[in-house]
Design an enzyme around this catalytic site. Structure first.
Site, short mmCIF file in Angstrom:
data_model
loop_
_atom_site.label_atom_id
_atom_site.label_comp_id
_atom_site.label_asym_id
_atom_site.label_seq_id
_atom_site.Cartn_x
_atom_site.Cartn_y
_atom_site.Cartn_z
N ARG A 52 0.73 -1.08 0.09
CA ARG A 52 -0.13 -0.03 -0.10
C ARG A 52 0.76 1.27 0.01
NH1 ARG A 52 -3.73 -0.13 4.78
NH2 ARG A 52 -1.53 -1.29 5.65
N ASN A 100 -6.11 -2.13 2.05
CA ASN A 100 -6.09 -3.77 1.90
C ASN A 100 -7.47 -4.17 2.13
OD1 ASN A 100 -3.45 -4.15 2.02
ND2 ASN A 100 -3.31 -4.27 4.12
#
Length: 100
Positions: free
Chosen positions: A21, A39
């Site tokens: 991320r 996520n």
């Protein structure tokens, strides 16, 4: 000015716990893209990318490699919408959102 495009992508593989991320956020900002990344409970990483179509295509190619330690098995993508893009935090070009 080039037309803006929005793509919704889901990256599958070993993409959680490897800095994916943060890497996506940094790389997207580096490309001048807007959007968000988060996520998912199923182990995937989900992102919305907005900008010139050719720059989004470059970013998606970069996502196929990802950061060191990641293993990307598949990327599902579809057209995104302004409603998808609106999930980012107000005032931010690119946001890292809580997991879903």
């Amino acid at each position: 000015m080039t037309a803006q495009s929005i793509r919704h992508v889901v990256i599958r593989g070993r993409v959680q716990g490897v800095g994916y991320r943060a890497w996506t956020e940094y790389t997207a900002r580096d490309h001048g893209l807007e959007g968000w990344v988060r996520n998912r409970r199923d182990g995937a990483v989900e992102a919305v990318l907005a900008g010139p179509p050719e720059v989004i295509a470059e970013m998606i190619e970069s996502c196929r490699r990802g950061p060191p330690g990641a293993r990307v098995d598949a990327i599902d993508q579809r057209d995104g919408s302004s409603a998808d893009l609106a999930l980012r935090r107000p005032g931010e070009m690119f946001s890292m959102l809580p997991s879903v």
